[in-house]
Scaffold this motif. Structure first.
Motif, PDB file in Angstrom:
ATOM      1  N   ARG A  40      -7.398   4.053   0.062  1.00 45.10           N
ATOM      2  CA  ARG A  40      -6.344   4.102  -0.945  1.00 45.10           C
ATOM      3  C   ARG A  40      -6.121   2.701  -1.522  1.00 45.10           C
ATOM      4  O   ARG A  40      -6.004   1.739  -0.764  1.00 45.10           O
ATOM      5  N   LEU A  95      -6.592   0.393   1.634  1.00 40.20           N
ATOM      6  CA  LEU A  95      -6.346   0.780   3.026  1.00 40.20           C
ATOM      7  C   LEU A  95      -6.622   2.273   3.148  1.00 40.20           C
ATOM      8  O   LEU A  95      -6.075   3.062   2.363  1.00 40.20           O
ATOM      9  N   SER A  96      -7.438   2.650   4.098  1.00 37.90           N
ATOM     10  CA  SER A  96      -7.799   4.065   4.297  1.00 37.90           C
ATOM     11  C   SER A  96      -8.170   4.730   2.963  1.00 37.90           C
ATOM     12  O   SER A  96      -7.611   5.772   2.587  1.00 37.90           O
ATOM     13  N   ASN A 125      10.333   1.774  -1.840  1.00 38.44           N
ATOM     14  CA  ASN A 125       9.536   2.079  -0.649  1.00 38.44           C
ATOM     15  C   ASN A 125       8.117   2.473  -1.068  1.00 38.44           C
ATOM     16  O   ASN A 125       7.939   3.280  -1.987  1.00 38.44           O
ATOM     17  N   GLY A 126       7.162   1.892  -0.404  1.00 34.33           N
ATOM     18  CA  GLY A 126       5.774   2.273  -0.639  1.00 34.33           C
ATOM     19  C   GLY A 126       5.127   1.603  -1.839  1.00 34.33           C
ATOM     20  O   GLY A 126       3.986   1.903  -2.188  1.00 34.33           O
ATOM     21  N   SER A 127       5.823   0.660  -2.493  1.00 34.64           N
ATOM     22  CA  SER A 127       5.265   0.049  -3.707  1.00 34.64           C
ATOM     23  C   SER A 127       4.194  -0.995  -3.389  1.00 34.64           C
ATOM     24  O   SER A 127       3.457  -1.407  -4.279  1.00 34.64           O
ATOM     25  N   GLY A 128       4.146  -1.449  -2.132  1.00 36.05           N
ATOM     26  CA  GLY A 128       3.101  -2.397  -1.750  1.00 36.05           C
ATOM     27  C   GLY A 128       3.619  -3.765  -1.349  1.00 36.05           C
ATOM     28  O   GLY A 128       2.839  -4.704  -1.149  1.00 36.05           O
ATOM     29  N   LYS A 129       4.936  -3.898  -1.179  1.00 37.25           N
ATOM     30  CA  LYS A 129       5.536  -5.213  -0.910  1.00 37.25           C
ATOM     31  C   LYS A 129       5.018  -5.825   0.399  1.00 37.25           C
ATOM     32  O   LYS A 129       4.612  -6.982   0.439  1.00 37.25           O
ATOM     33  N   THR A 130       5.074  -5.035   1.474  1.00 45.86           N
ATOM     34  CA  THR A 130       4.660  -5.574   2.782  1.00 45.86           C
ATOM     35  C   THR A 130       3.174  -5.919   2.763  1.00 45.86           C
ATOM     36  O   THR A 130       2.750  -6.930   3.342  1.00 45.86           O
ATOM     37  N   THR A 131       2.400  -5.101   2.084  1.00 42.42           N
ATOM     38  CA  THR A 131       0.962  -5.369   1.990  1.00 42.42           C
ATOM     39  C   THR A 131       0.728  -6.681   1.232  1.00 42.42           C
ATOM     40  O   THR A 131      -0.115  -7.502   1.638  1.00 42.42           O
ATOM     41  N   VAL A 181      -3.974   0.064  -2.495  1.00 49.38           N
ATOM     42  CA  VAL A 181      -2.560  -0.231  -2.239  1.00 49.38           C
ATOM     43  C   VAL A 181      -2.092  -1.401  -3.114  1.00 49.38           C
ATOM     44  O   VAL A 181      -0.954  -1.427  -3.567  1.00 49.38           O
TER      45      VAL A 181
HETATM   46  N1  LIG Z   1      -2.828   1.049   7.040  1.00 50.44           N
HETATM   47  C1  LIG Z   1      -2.593   1.812   5.964  1.00 50.44           C
HETATM   48  N2  LIG Z   1      -3.423   2.828   5.657  1.00 50.44           N
HETATM   49  C2  LIG Z   1      -3.206   3.582   4.563  1.00 50.44           C
HETATM   50  N3  LIG Z   1      -2.198   3.413   3.717  1.00 50.44           N
HETATM   51  C3  LIG Z   1      -1.342   2.420   3.966  1.00 50.44           C
HETATM   52  C4  LIG Z   1      -1.487   1.570   5.108  1.00 50.44           C
HETATM   53  N4  LIG Z   1      -0.471   0.666   5.091  1.00 50.44           N
HETATM   54  C5  LIG Z   1       0.269   0.957   4.003  1.00 50.44           C
HETATM   55  N5  LIG Z   1      -0.255   2.005   3.336  1.00 50.44           N
HETATM   56  C6  LIG Z   1       0.270   2.604   2.101  1.00 50.44           C
HETATM   57  O1  LIG Z   1       0.335   1.607   1.138  1.00 50.44           O
HETATM   58  C7  LIG Z   1       1.488   1.769   0.330  1.00 50.44           C
HETATM   59  C8  LIG Z   1       2.257   0.459   0.314  1.00 50.44           C
HETATM   60  O2  LIG Z   1       2.762   0.212   1.630  1.00 50.44           O
HETATM   61  P1  LIG Z   1       3.685  -1.052   1.921  1.00 50.44           P
HETATM   62  O3  LIG Z   1       4.090  -0.988   3.352  1.00 50.44           O
HETATM   63  O4  LIG Z   1       3.006  -2.273   1.437  1.00 50.44           O
HETATM   64  O5  LIG Z   1       4.922  -0.731   0.970  1.00 50.44           O
HETATM   65  P2  LIG Z   1       6.376  -1.382   0.915  1.00 50.44           P
HETATM   66  O6  LIG Z   1       6.654  -1.614  -0.525  1.00 50.44           O
HETATM   67  O7  LIG Z   1       6.446  -2.542   1.825  1.00 50.44           O
HETATM   68  O8  LIG Z   1       7.261  -0.191   1.451  1.00 50.44           O
HETATM   69  P3  LIG Z   1       8.656  -0.205   2.277  1.00 50.44           P
HETATM   70  O9  LIG Z   1       9.691  -0.732   1.344  1.00 50.44           O
HETATM   71  O10 LIG Z   1       8.841   1.253   2.571  1.00 50.44           O
HETATM   72  O11 LIG Z   1       8.454  -1.045   3.506  1.00 50.44           O
HETATM   73  C9  LIG Z   1       2.266   2.925   0.929  1.00 50.44           C
HETATM   74  O12 LIG Z   1       2.054   4.061   0.142  1.00 50.44           O
HETATM   75  C10 LIG Z   1       1.680   3.098   2.292  1.00 50.44           C
HETATM   76  O13 LIG Z   1       1.677   4.452   2.674  1.00 50.44           O
END
Ligand SMILES: Nc1ncnc2c1ncn2[C@@H]1O[C@H](COP(=O)(O)OP(=O)(O)OP(=O)(O)O)[C@@H](O)[C@H]1O
Length: 243
Positions: free
Chosen positions: A20, A17-18, A41-47, A22
């Motif tokens: 990066r 994503l962008s 937070n930010g580990s990639g779970k939602t992705t 992920v």
């Molecule tokens: N559209 C995007 N463009 C660039 N980077 C992204 C985008 N969406 C997510 N990221 C990055 O990808 C990484 C993983 O994001 P994600 O939302 O999957 O994490 P997460 O584990 O669900 O976090 P949280 O617990 O904070 O919700 C983060 O560092 C985030 O900044």
């Protein structure tokens, strides 16, 4: 031809994503009934959740959900999987409870009359027939969460993805929802930063920096995760003090 083996399979799936990375070349086969995906937070779970649901496609590798590609075969994916988002307000589209609950059924080809009949039956089964005409805005956060769960269940998916399902709810509501989840016949994939939320899972995956850091039974993965989170917390605290 769909794979007859039910389950979720990722083969070297990479999401960028962008510019990066992920999710970094993740390979997994998930066939358990209760799966936890744990990470900070930010580990990639939602992705990862969005990838499994077919809301995004991997740049490399592949994803299969009960044998189908959930990104390219949206109709099959909608029947196979439901998502309960962390914030119900990101999911709710309609002003009244019955419209919200009927929407998915109507989208899947059920007539409006039949959809409303099924909605009213489901509400009656839950002892909430009086909710049908209620404006969604009159419901509390916990009640809206519950509404979204009902909307997912009406679609009868084989797999349900839960995004921090208990976050922000009071303890009685958490206990009620946790009981509901425990009783569901569906495969549940729960993403969370909270080890307690996946303590009863059959399998826990620890996601760190877009990779699987550990994968196994909660008894093995959760103590290691908790220790590492405490270690990171202490390190950050020290960094603050020395600033
Ligand atoms: N559209 C995007 N463009 C660039 N980077 C992204 C985008 N969406 C997510 N990221 C990055 O990808 C990484 C993983 O994001 P994600 O939302 O999957 O994490 P997460 O584990 O669900 O976090 P949280 O617990 O904070 O919700 C983060 O560092 C985030 O900044």
């Amino acid at each position: 031809m769909p794979d007859p083996t039910p389950g979720i399979t990722l083969s070297a799936a990479t999401v960028i994503l962008s510019d990066r990375v992920v999710l970094d070349s993740i390979s997994l086969t998930l066939t358990e009934q209760r799966i936890g995906i744990l990470g900070r937070n930010g580990s990639g779970k939602t992705t990862l959740l969005r990838l499994i649901a077919g809301l995004i496609a991997p740049q490399q590798g592949s994803v299969r959900l009960d044998g189908i590609d959930p990104y390219s075969d949206r109709k099959a994916a909608l029947a196979a999987i439901g998502i309960l988002f962390q914030n119900p307000d990101h999911q709710i589209l309609f002003p009244t409870v019955e419209e919200e609950l009927a929407f998915g059924l109507i989208q899947s080809g059920v007539s409006q009359a039949e959809a409303l009949a099924r909605v009213h039956q489901a509400l009656a089964r839950e002892g909430r027939a009086h909710w049908a005409k209620e404006p969604v805005s009159n419901l509390s956060q916990g009640q809206r969460h519950y509404l979204c769960l009902q909307a997912v269940l009406l679609m009868q998916p084989r797999t349900i993805l839960l995004d921090e399902p208990l976050a922000g709810l009071d303890l009685p509501t958490q206990a009620r929802l946790a009981r509901r989840f425990a009783d569901l016949p569906q495969r549940l994939v729960t993403i969370t930063h909270d080890p307690a939320a996946v303590a009863a899972a059959d399998r826990v995956l620890w996601l760190e920096g877009g990779r699987i850091a550990a994968d196994g039974l909660p008894a093995d993965v959760l103590p290691a995760f908790t220790a590492e989170m405490a270690r990171i917390g202490e390190r950050d605290a020290d960094a603050d003090l020395t600033r």
